[in-house]
Design a protein around this motif. Structure first.
Motif, PDB file in Angstrom:
ATOM      1  N   ALA A 125       1.720 -10.590  -7.629  1.00  0.00           N
ATOM      2  CA  ALA A 125       1.310 -11.479  -6.094  1.00  0.00           C
ATOM      3  C   ALA A 125       2.331 -11.095  -5.466  1.00  0.00           C
ATOM      4  CB  ALA A 125       0.637 -12.363  -6.208  1.00  0.00           C
ATOM      5  N   GLN A 126       3.558 -11.349  -5.842  1.00  0.00           N
ATOM      6  CA  GLN A 126       4.839 -11.288  -5.220  1.00  0.00           C
ATOM      7  C   GLN A 126       5.230  -9.856  -4.943  1.00  0.00           C
ATOM      8  OE1 GLN A 126       7.952 -14.221  -5.531  1.00  0.00           O
ATOM      9  NE2 GLN A 126       9.161 -12.593  -6.905  1.00  0.00           N
ATOM     10  N   LYS A 127       4.733  -8.941  -5.939  1.00  0.00           N
ATOM     11  CA  LYS A 127       4.960  -7.408  -5.432  1.00  0.00           C
ATOM     12  C   LYS A 127       4.051  -7.054  -4.222  1.00  0.00           C
ATOM     13  CE  LYS A 127       2.965  -4.346  -7.918  1.00  0.00           C
ATOM     14  NZ  LYS A 127       2.616  -3.585  -9.249  1.00  0.00           N
ATOM     15  N   HIS A 128       2.770  -7.520  -4.306  1.00  0.00           N
ATOM     16  CA  HIS A 128       1.672  -6.976  -3.398  1.00  0.00           C
ATOM     17  C   HIS A 128       2.340  -7.574  -1.889  1.00  0.00           C
ATOM     18  CE1 HIS A 128      -1.396  -7.220  -6.597  1.00  0.00           C
ATOM     19  NE2 HIS A 128      -0.590  -6.342  -6.659  1.00  0.00           N
ATOM     20  N   GLN A 129       2.649  -8.742  -1.837  1.00  0.00           N
ATOM     21  CA  GLN A 129       3.410  -9.325  -0.621  1.00  0.00           C
ATOM     22  C   GLN A 129       4.535  -8.443  -0.217  1.00  0.00           C
ATOM     23  OE1 GLN A 129       3.885 -13.721  -0.992  1.00  0.00           O
ATOM     24  NE2 GLN A 129       4.647 -13.859   0.862  1.00  0.00           N
ATOM     25  N   PHE A 130       5.323  -8.145  -1.106  1.00  0.00           N
ATOM     26  CA  PHE A 130       6.442  -7.331  -0.416  1.00  0.00           C
ATOM     27  C   PHE A 130       6.047  -6.021  -0.063  1.00  0.00           C
ATOM     28  CE2 PHE A 130       9.490  -4.154  -1.740  1.00  0.00           C
ATOM     29  CZ  PHE A 130      10.630  -4.218  -0.948  1.00  0.00           C
ATOM     30  N   ILE A 131       5.063  -5.601  -0.670  1.00  0.00           N
ATOM     31  CA  ILE A 131       4.708  -4.125  -0.219  1.00  0.00           C
ATOM     32  C   ILE A 131       4.017  -4.320   1.310  1.00  0.00           C
ATOM     33  CG2 ILE A 131       2.966  -2.009  -0.655  1.00  0.00           C
ATOM     34  CD1 ILE A 131       3.317  -2.698  -3.364  1.00  0.00           C
ATOM     35  N   ALA A 132       3.141  -5.278   1.315  1.00  0.00           N
ATOM     36  CA  ALA A 132       2.252  -5.473   2.629  1.00  0.00           C
ATOM     37  C   ALA A 132       3.245  -5.796   3.815  1.00  0.00           C
ATOM     38  CB  ALA A 132       1.249  -6.536   2.289  1.00  0.00           C
ATOM     39  N   ASP A 133       4.256  -6.711   3.717  1.00  0.00           N
ATOM     40  CA  ASP A 133       5.219  -7.165   4.423  1.00  0.00           C
ATOM     41  C   ASP A 133       5.948  -5.896   5.001  1.00  0.00           C
ATOM     42  OD1 ASP A 133       4.229  -9.624   4.313  1.00  0.00           O
ATOM     43  OD2 ASP A 133       5.981 -10.511   3.299  1.00  0.00           O
ATOM     44  N   SER A 134       6.320  -5.118   3.906  1.00  0.00           N
ATOM     45  CA  SER A 134       7.460  -3.804   4.368  1.00  0.00           C
ATOM     46  C   SER A 134       6.729  -2.917   4.885  1.00  0.00           C
ATOM     47  CB  SER A 134       7.950  -3.394   2.926  1.00  0.00           C
ATOM     48  OG  SER A 134       8.424  -4.047   1.983  1.00  0.00           O
ATOM     49  N   LEU A 135       5.365  -2.612   4.763  1.00  0.00           N
ATOM     50  CA  LEU A 135       4.706  -1.748   5.581  1.00  0.00           C
ATOM     51  C   LEU A 135       3.892  -2.559   6.831  1.00  0.00           C
ATOM     52  CD1 LEU A 135       2.890   0.304   2.668  1.00  0.00           C
ATOM     53  CD2 LEU A 135       4.956   0.465   3.748  1.00  0.00           C
ATOM     54  N   ARG A 136       4.272  -3.727   6.847  1.00  0.00           N
ATOM     55  CA  ARG A 136       3.654  -4.143   8.067  1.00  0.00           C
ATOM     56  C   ARG A 136       2.065  -4.211   8.125  1.00  0.00           C
ATOM     57  NH1 ARG A 136       7.471  -0.461  11.149  1.00  0.00           N
ATOM     58  NH2 ARG A 136       9.309  -1.357  11.234  1.00  0.00           N
ATOM     59  N   ILE A 137       1.680  -4.517   7.023  1.00  0.00           N
ATOM     60  CA  ILE A 137      -0.052  -4.472   7.047  1.00  0.00           C
ATOM     61  C   ILE A 137      -0.462  -5.707   7.587  1.00  0.00           C
ATOM     62  CG2 ILE A 137      -1.901  -4.615   5.517  1.00  0.00           C
ATOM     63  CD1 ILE A 137      -0.146  -2.587   3.611  1.00  0.00           C
ATOM     64  N   ARG A 138      -1.544  -5.473   8.694  1.00  0.00           N
ATOM     65  CA  ARG A 138      -1.897  -6.691   9.369  1.00  0.00           C
ATOM     66  C   ARG A 138      -3.622  -6.553   9.329  1.00  0.00           C
ATOM     67  NH1 ARG A 138       2.703  -6.110  12.792  1.00  0.00           N
ATOM     68  NH2 ARG A 138       2.334  -3.743  13.775  1.00  0.00           N
ATOM     69  N   PRO A 139      -4.216  -7.512   9.549  1.00  0.00           N
ATOM     70  CA  PRO A 139      -5.583  -7.271   9.955  1.00  0.00           C
ATOM     71  C   PRO A 139      -6.155  -6.057  10.551  1.00  0.00           C
ATOM     72  CG  PRO A 139      -5.208  -9.673  10.420  1.00  0.00           C
ATOM     73  CD  PRO A 139      -3.819  -8.860  10.423  1.00  0.00           C
ATOM     74  N   GLY A 140      -7.022  -5.316  10.009  1.00  0.00           N
ATOM     75  CA  GLY A 140      -7.729  -4.037  10.669  1.00  0.00           C
ATOM     76  C   GLY A 140      -6.580  -2.834  10.370  1.00  0.00           C
ATOM     77  N   SER A 141      -5.496  -2.955   9.606  1.00  0.00           N
ATOM     78  CA  SER A 141      -4.756  -1.850   9.393  1.00  0.00           C
ATOM     79  C   SER A 141      -5.411  -0.972   8.408  1.00  0.00           C
ATOM     80  CB  SER A 141      -3.484  -2.325   8.785  1.00  0.00           C
ATOM     81  OG  SER A 141      -2.447  -2.932   9.280  1.00  0.00           O
ATOM     82  N   LYS A 142      -5.413   0.240   8.680  1.00  0.00           N
ATOM     83  CA  LYS A 142      -5.999   1.316   7.883  1.00  0.00           C
ATOM     84  C   LYS A 142      -4.837   1.652   6.676  1.00  0.00           C
ATOM     85  CE  LYS A 142      -8.328   5.765   8.360  1.00  0.00           C
ATOM     86  NZ  LYS A 142      -8.543   6.836   9.007  1.00  0.00           N
ATOM     87  N   VAL A 143      -5.218   1.679   5.500  1.00  0.00           N
ATOM     88  CA  VAL A 143      -4.214   1.774   4.686  1.00  0.00           C
ATOM     89  C   VAL A 143      -4.918   2.767   3.343  1.00  0.00           C
ATOM     90  CG1 VAL A 143      -2.624   0.861   2.707  1.00  0.00           C
ATOM     91  CG2 VAL A 143      -3.177  -0.655   4.745  1.00  0.00           C
ATOM     92  N   LEU A 144      -3.760   3.907   2.913  1.00  0.00           N
ATOM     93  CA  LEU A 144      -4.368   4.648   1.847  1.00  0.00           C
ATOM     94  C   LEU A 144      -3.557   4.475   0.710  1.00  0.00           C
ATOM     95  CD1 LEU A 144      -5.588   7.254   0.758  1.00  0.00           C
ATOM     96  CD2 LEU A 144      -3.845   8.541   1.602  1.00  0.00           C
ATOM     97  N   ASP A 145      -4.087   3.953  -0.474  1.00  0.00           N
ATOM     98  CA  ASP A 145      -3.400   3.530  -1.398  1.00  0.00           C
ATOM     99  C   ASP A 145      -3.693   4.916  -2.640  1.00  0.00           C
ATOM    100  OD1 ASP A 145      -1.996   2.688  -3.741  1.00  0.00           O
ATOM    101  OD2 ASP A 145      -3.770   0.969  -4.312  1.00  0.00           O
ATOM    102  N   MET A 146      -2.597   5.625  -2.764  1.00  0.00           N
ATOM    103  CA  MET A 146      -2.416   6.774  -3.440  1.00  0.00           C
ATOM    104  C   MET A 146      -2.244   6.425  -5.218  1.00  0.00           C
ATOM    105  SD  MET A 146      -0.412   9.500  -1.347  1.00  0.00           S
ATOM    106  CE  MET A 146      -0.850  10.505  -0.107  1.00  0.00           C
TER     107      MET A 146
END
Ligand SMILES: C[S@@+](CC[C@H](N)C(=O)[O-])C[C@H]1O[C@@H](n2cnc3c(N)ncnc32)[C@H](O)[C@@H]1O
Length: 301
Positions: free
Chosen positions: A46-67
């Motif tokens: 969960a700490q990793k997910h949070q770090f990634i989402a913060d680093s990528l500035r992911i917000r409500p409505g962000s369109k994200v591709l997970d390769m």
């Protein structure tokens, strides 16, 4: 590149065992303990997910591709914790089906070939443990590794706006990589060469990048590196936790282990896959610095 058949061998074979052991949408990549090994595996993921989402500035409505989305752990996190709109791609049929059954939007598709014609562009992109599979041994021997990575970053750039961010983490080769000619399943069973041979058997079609500088060099025309950290010790802990969970008794899971036995006896490549019951080649390679592991955040220039 590892073919769909290679990736089905690595991931689809263990599909049910993985979900019964780690969870329906569990992570199959190194967690992030930040030096605190008292955390549970789930907390560190969960700490990793949070770090990634913060680093990528992911917000409500962000369109994200997970390769290379695996069983969808990061897609699940950004959907429920960030209100983002995620899409995943994987080359494993079983993973894609499991993700869809869990309410995620996932296609079986080669992520390296995605263009804006497929899904449009994205606000942020991740590749968490996928790059390991982009170059095969044969391609490396033919001198194609750099162009494979450079093409990947070029295509990736087409999917992001300027300033858009990309997170990747990948195993890479470390300073103790043995000479290629010595790597063999017939080598001394405690040698670096033997453990590397097991890794190759477990991940057919896959040859690693030679460190983060190698990746950064291939990305440079299109991306600048904004953050880098080593996840080697975290990965060693992650593997230890996985092994405990893979071994934990569950009747259905153990029936699957038994059904895999005939293939184990006739196919040496399977030895890597049952490493849960023996010394894990992955873990030994990290401990001996045959392999390293890095988290990289890039920004499109
Ligand atoms: C080690 S798993 C990581 C899965 C997931 N990201 C996670 O953290 O749990 C690697 C994933 O990359 C995928 N993969 C490898 N090469 C790929 C490619 N060229 N296109 C799409 N997926 C790929 C595999 O199918 C698998 O899902």
């Amino acid at each position: 590149m590892a073919s769909q058949q290679d990736l089905d061998f690595t991931y689809s074979t263990i599909d049910q065992v993985f979900r019964l052991s780690i969870g329906e949408t569990g992570d199959y990549s190194g967690a992030m303990y930040n030096g605190d090994f008292s955390l549970t595996l789930e907390q560190a993921q969960a700490q990793k997910h949070q770090f990634i989402a913060d680093s990528l500035r992911i917000r409500p409505g962000s369109k994200v591709l997970d390769m290379g989305c695996g069983w969808g752990p990061f897609l699940t996190y950004i959907k429920h914790q960030r209100g983002a709109i995620g899409r995943g791609v994987t080359l494993s049929q079983e993973q894609a089906e499991a993700c869809r059954n869990n309410g995620l939007t996932v296609d079986v598709k080669d992520c390296r070939l995605i263009t804006p014609d497929d899904y449009g562009t994205f606000d942020a992109i991740t590749c968490i443990g996928g790059m390991e599979h982009f170059c095969s041994i044969e391609q490396w021997q033919a001198g194609e590794q750099d162009s494979i990575y450079a093409n990947f970053f070029k295509n990736l750039g087409d999917l992001l706006p300027t300033g858009g961010r990309f997170y990747m983490q990948s195993m890479v080769f470390g300073e103790q990589l043995p000479p290629f000619d010595s790597i063999s399943l017939q080598a001394d069973p405690d040698s670096d060469a033997y453990y590397m041979a097991l890794m190759i058997a477990q991940f057919p079609g896959s040859w690693l990048p030679y460190g983060p500088a190698h990746i950064g060099h291939c990305a440079r025309p299109y991306f600048k590196l904004v953050s880098i950290s080593s996840g080697r010790l975290d990965y060693i802990e992650t593997i230890g936790q996985w092994r405990r969970r893979f071994r934990a008794f569950n009747a259905r899971k153990y029936a699957i282990y038994v059904s895999l036995l005939p293939r184990l006896l006739t196919n040496p490549a399977f030895r890597g896959l049952i490493s849960v019951f023996r010394k894990s080649p992955n873990r030994v390679c990290f401990e001996r610095k045959i392999m390293e592991h890095y988290r990289l955040v890039f920004e499109k220039v």
